[in-house]
Design an enzyme around this catalytic site. Structure first.
Site, PDB file in Angstrom:
ATOM      1  N   TYR A   1       0.016  -4.750   3.005  1.00 54.25           N
ATOM      2  CA  TYR A   1       0.473  -3.359   3.179  1.00 54.25           C
ATOM      3  C   TYR A   1      -0.665  -2.403   2.819  1.00 54.25           C
ATOM      4  O   TYR A   1      -0.995  -1.487   3.577  1.00 54.25           O
ATOM      5  CB  TYR A   1       1.687  -3.144   2.279  1.00 54.25           C
ATOM      6  CG  TYR A   1       2.218  -1.742   2.237  1.00 54.25           C
ATOM      7  CD1 TYR A   1       2.848  -1.171   3.338  1.00 54.25           C
ATOM      8  CD2 TYR A   1       2.135  -0.986   1.066  1.00 54.25           C
ATOM      9  CE1 TYR A   1       3.370   0.108   3.280  1.00 54.25           C
ATOM     10  CE2 TYR A   1       2.661   0.298   0.999  1.00 54.25           C
ATOM     11  CZ  TYR A   1       3.269   0.842   2.111  1.00 54.25           C
ATOM     12  OH  TYR A   1       3.778   2.116   2.039  1.00 54.25           O
TER      13      TYR A   1
ATOM     14  N   LYS B   1      -2.926   0.268   4.975  1.00 55.44           N
ATOM     15  CA  LYS B   1      -2.994   1.700   4.635  1.00 55.44           C
ATOM     16  C   LYS B   1      -4.452   2.158   4.490  1.00 55.44           C
ATOM     17  O   LYS B   1      -4.802   3.262   4.911  1.00 55.44           O
ATOM     18  CB  LYS B   1      -2.187   1.997   3.365  1.00 55.44           C
ATOM     19  CG  LYS B   1      -0.673   1.873   3.551  1.00 55.44           C
ATOM     20  CD  LYS B   1      -0.122   2.861   4.583  1.00 55.44           C
ATOM     21  CE  LYS B   1       1.392   2.788   4.734  1.00 55.44           C
ATOM     22  NZ  LYS B   1       1.914   3.606   5.841  1.00 55.44           N
TER      23      LYS B   1
ATOM     24  N   ILE C   1       9.151   6.501  -3.319  1.00 56.84           N
ATOM     25  CA  ILE C   1      10.003   7.635  -2.921  1.00 56.84           C
ATOM     26  C   ILE C   1      11.448   7.329  -3.297  1.00 56.84           C
ATOM     27  O   ILE C   1      11.958   6.241  -3.017  1.00 56.84           O
ATOM     28  CB  ILE C   1       9.910   7.881  -1.397  1.00 56.84           C
ATOM     29  CG1 ILE C   1       8.463   8.091  -0.948  1.00 56.84           C
ATOM     30  CG2 ILE C   1      10.785   9.065  -0.992  1.00 56.84           C
ATOM     31  CD1 ILE C   1       7.806   9.349  -1.435  1.00 56.84           C
TER      32      ILE C   1
END
Ligand code: SER
Length: 257
Positions: free
Chosen positions: A80, A84, A110
């Site tokens: 991941y 990114k 989040i």
């Protein structure tokens, strides 16, 4: 794009950190493939603006873990994070090579009252609210003192829209801006929830996600975002916890959860 005269895209698609480790080949294909497609569309159609979220996943075990600077070591150990970092570089490239006005934020975990998360290392911080309300019990997949940075969804939306509204002349970065709300550990979050639900009890059973969390920052220096486009969060741990519990309790009472 042509038919509806679309001028701005928010491209949010990604396989997250934990799911990515279960299928790294798919994570690369989906995260990079979809970003590349969108960047190409933006270039061909001369899109006005493109948003793509980066993540604290860009950082790795050799990155300074407290007040992690904007410009620092980017050597992630998850696929991941690799997508990114590569994505940030690709965005920056498309800006300089083709003038595509792509903007990005390195989001921390989040927390949202509306949509359950899927496949991330920071997901515990949402699950815990549902379980505290439903069963008054929660077993956390990260250890008690694992401090990570978080952002409450209203702040996340505010940051995204504010960044996108800022005139191009003020935007100095087209890779990813550091942004954070507040940092806390599972123990601190659980204790805050217990102030509202005194019967709430919890314990810990760390799994493979612990290693991912241990490779990420505990706090973030987001001063460049504050200076360049006026970033400032509205929520801290107590106000976020209270708002989450109010919203979720209402939906529980209405039978919507
Ligand atoms: N919330 C994300 C994750 O846990 C971090 O970007 O993967």
């Amino acid at each position: 794009m042509k038919q509806y005269d679309i001028d701005t895209i928010y491209h949010l698609v990604a396989l997250m950190s934990a799911t990515g480790e279960q299928n790294p080949q798919l994570a690369w294909k989906l995260n990079m493939g979809s970003l590349h497609n969108i960047l190409e569309i933006a270039r061909e159609q001369e899109l006005t603006r493109l948003f793509w979220p980066s993540s604290i996943g860009v950082f790795g075990p050799s990155t300074p873990r407290t007040e992690t600077p904007q410009e620092t070591i980017l050597l992630p150990t998850t696929i991941y994070g690799v997508t990114k970092v590569a994505g940030e570089l690709l965005c920056n490239y498309y800006f300089h090579k083709y003038g595509v006005d792509v903007r990005s934020i390195r989001f921390p975990g989040i927390i949202s009252s509306e949509t359950p998360p899927g496949g991330g290392t920071t997901d515990y911080a949402v699950e815990i609210f549902y379980e505290a309300l439903k069963r008054k019990r929660y077993t956390c997949f990260l250890d008690k003192d694992t401090v990570l940075p978080f952002l409450y969804m209203p702040d996340c939306i505010k940051a995204t829209i504010d960044l996108m509204k800022t005139p191009l002349s003020q935007i100095k970065r087209h890779d990813g801006y550091n942004v954070t709300g507040t940092s806390f550990s599972p123990e601190e979050l659980a204790s805050e929830i217990m102030k509202h639900i005194p019967e709430f009890r919890w314990n810990y059973r760390p799994d493979f996600r612990q290693k991912i969390a241990d490779s990420w920052p505990m706090s973030i220096d987001d001063s460049q975002s504050r200076q360049e486009w006026g970033w400032k969060p509205d929520y801290d741990l107590p106000s976020m916890t209270q708002d989450m519990l109010e919203r979720l309790s209402r939906r529980f009472a209405e039978g919507k959860l």
